[in-house]
Write a protein that holds these residues in place. Structure first.
Motif, short mmCIF file in Angstrom:
data_model
loop_
_atom_site.label_atom_id
_atom_site.label_comp_id
_atom_site.label_asym_id
_atom_site.label_seq_id
_atom_site.Cartn_x
_atom_site.Cartn_y
_atom_site.Cartn_z
N TYR A 221 -2.16 -5.07 18.35
CA TYR A 221 -3.20 -4.22 17.65
C TYR A 221 -4.48 -3.75 18.34
N LYS A 227 -5.76 8.55 13.92
CA LYS A 227 -5.53 9.29 12.55
C LYS A 227 -6.49 10.44 12.26
N LYS A 236 -2.30 6.93 4.20
CA LYS A 236 -1.37 5.87 4.83
C LYS A 236 0.03 6.22 5.60
N TYR A 265 0.22 9.47 1.29
CA TYR A 265 1.08 9.06 2.42
C TYR A 265 1.14 10.15 3.33
N ALA A 303 -0.53 2.43 11.77
CA ALA A 303 0.56 2.85 10.49
C ALA A 303 0.36 1.75 9.64
N GLU A 304 0.40 1.78 8.42
CA GLU A 304 0.64 1.02 7.23
C GLU A 304 2.07 0.15 7.43
N VAL A 305 2.96 0.81 7.68
CA VAL A 305 4.41 0.47 7.92
C VAL A 305 5.29 1.09 8.86
N THR A 327 2.00 -4.87 12.44
CA THR A 327 2.63 -3.77 11.59
C THR A 327 3.81 -4.26 10.84
N THR A 359 4.66 -1.06 0.74
CA THR A 359 4.20 -2.12 1.64
C THR A 359 3.03 -1.93 2.42
N SER A 360 2.01 -3.00 2.26
CA SER A 360 0.64 -2.87 2.69
C SER A 360 0.73 -3.68 4.00
N ARG A 361 -0.23 -3.24 4.93
CA ARG A 361 -0.30 -3.83 6.20
C ARG A 361 -1.40 -4.97 6.33
N LYS A 362 -1.55 -5.95 6.91
CA LYS A 362 -1.19 -6.44 8.21
C LYS A 362 -0.47 -7.69 8.29
#
Length: 386
Positions: A221, A227, A236, A265, A303-305, A327, A359-362
């Motif tokens: 990470y 972004k 996201k 998104y 990335a979130e996913v 991720t 789907t949420s991260r991490k």
């Protein structure tokens, strides 16, 4: 001390990186190593043998395209390579991808059969070794390889592409060449591929699973402003990465997904060519293939996913890279791709949209994706066969 010879089509990409990682680890342990390869650049700081030249590859490709002869060209190049093997005098030969238009399998495997004193390990990165033509068959839903590859080839237009298909003849030739080799162990990166090999004409060999790994000193990470650089700071990110994007890798699936997303998104796809980028919907950011690993790490981390809608694969390295960056990975239950994901992240081809979007991260995955886990398993195997 042992002399270990690695043979692979390339020294770059995922399989090339595996060879280089194993090379470095075994050299550090005091062994003498060499990587023999067919295509691409020569890596600095490695003892290597380049098999043939660009003309040899072109002629091999031509022969394969015309006569379905992938693996049966490069005769002169392979004879010269055998001389280099005899000069190096390996104790262990570790085969990886032997397809790729650079080596003649009849000449190479004749040499392997004539030298039972050499220990052989063959890591299968796909299914080419036990089919009459293709590297994968799941997308075509073909099981002819289990009964001799009779009749028309459903995959003749896929790698290794050919005009005239002779799959049954190739199947018989490969079956004869690849069997009855003393001191050979097969390795597969996934349980799925091990199961396929056990249904093939290679089932008489000892087959073990050693999962691939990545360098977690690099893939980890990493915070960044990537972004912001793309003007999507508050969105996201749903990320996809491939070296070549086609239907098999799921480009159409991402385009369908884009139709169901709101402005919260943003899909980002890495590895597209210029033509593909121009044809994308406005809510997909397309990026050319990057050799800048740190740039890739930043995208994985942002990335979130990570969504991998591959319809044909063994044990995708990109899944491992995403996991190393903490991720979550969403994928279909295809090949060995699903082995890398928690059960809740394995989705069907008809019901993936809500899972991907929600789907949420991490997270911290229990799967050990560190390359040292892979290297240590191989190193134990080298010592076992020494």
């Amino acid at each position: 001390m042992s002399r270990i010879l690695f043979i692979n089509s390339v020294c770059n990409g995922s399989t090339g990186m595996i060879c280089k990682n194993l090379y470095k680890a075994t050299v550090e342990a005091g062994h003498e190593c060499c990587i023999a390869y067919g295509r691409g650049e020569t890596p600095e700081g490695f003892n290597t043998i380049k098999i043939g030249n660009q003309l040899d590859i072109y002629l091999h490709v031509l022969k394969a395209r015309m006569f379905d002869a992938s693996g049966f060209g490069s005769k002169h190049a392979t004879k010269e390579f055998i001389k280099r093997i005899e000069e190096f005098k390996p104790d262990i030969i570790h085969l990886h991808n032997i397809h790729g238009y650079y080596v003649n399998i009849e000449i190479l495997f004749k040499y392997l059969k004539e030298h039972p004193e050499i220990k052989k390990i063959w890591t299968l990165h796909d299914c080419w070794a036990f089919t009459g033509h293709c590297a994968y068959y799941t997308y075509a839903k073909c099981d002819k390889w289990q009964t001799g590859c009779q009749g028309h080839c459903l995959n003749k237009n896929e790698y290794p592409q050919t005009i005239f298909s002779i799959i049954n003849k190739n199947y018989i030739r490969k079956k004869e060449l690849f069997n009855d080799i003393e001191n050979m162990i097969l390795v597969t990166p996934s349980k799925w591929l091990k199961g396929e090999v056990e249904k093939s004409y290679l089932k008489g060999y000892r087959i073990i699973v050693i999962n691939n790994g990545v360098d977690t000193n690099i893939f980890k990470y990493t915070g960044s402003n990537i972004k912001e650089r793309y003007g999507i700071k508050n969105k996201k990110v749903i990320l996809g990465v491939a070296s070549v994007w086609d239907k098999r890798k799921g480009l159409d699936t991402f385009i369908e997904l884009s139709k169901h997303m709101d402005s919260e998104y943003q899909i980002v796809l890495i590895g597209l060519n210029d033509k593909q980028i121009k044809s994308l919907p406005e809510n997909i950011i397309g990026i050319n293939r990057t050799e800048n690993v740190q740039e890739l790490v930043k995208w994985y981390s942002a990335a979130e996913v990570y969504f991998n809608p591959t319809l044909e694969d063994n044990y995708p390295t990109t899944n491992l890279e995403a996991i190393a960056c903490r991720t979550p990975v969403i994928t279909f239950n295809i090949g060995g791709s699903a082995e890398i994901c928690p059960l809740k992240n394995i989705v069907s081809e008809s019901d993936y949209i809500n899972t991907v979007i929600n789907t949420s991260r991490k997270y911290n995955c229990d799967l050990d994706v560190n390359k040292m886990f892979m290297i240590n398993k191989y190193y134990k195997l080298y010592k076992e066969v020494k």
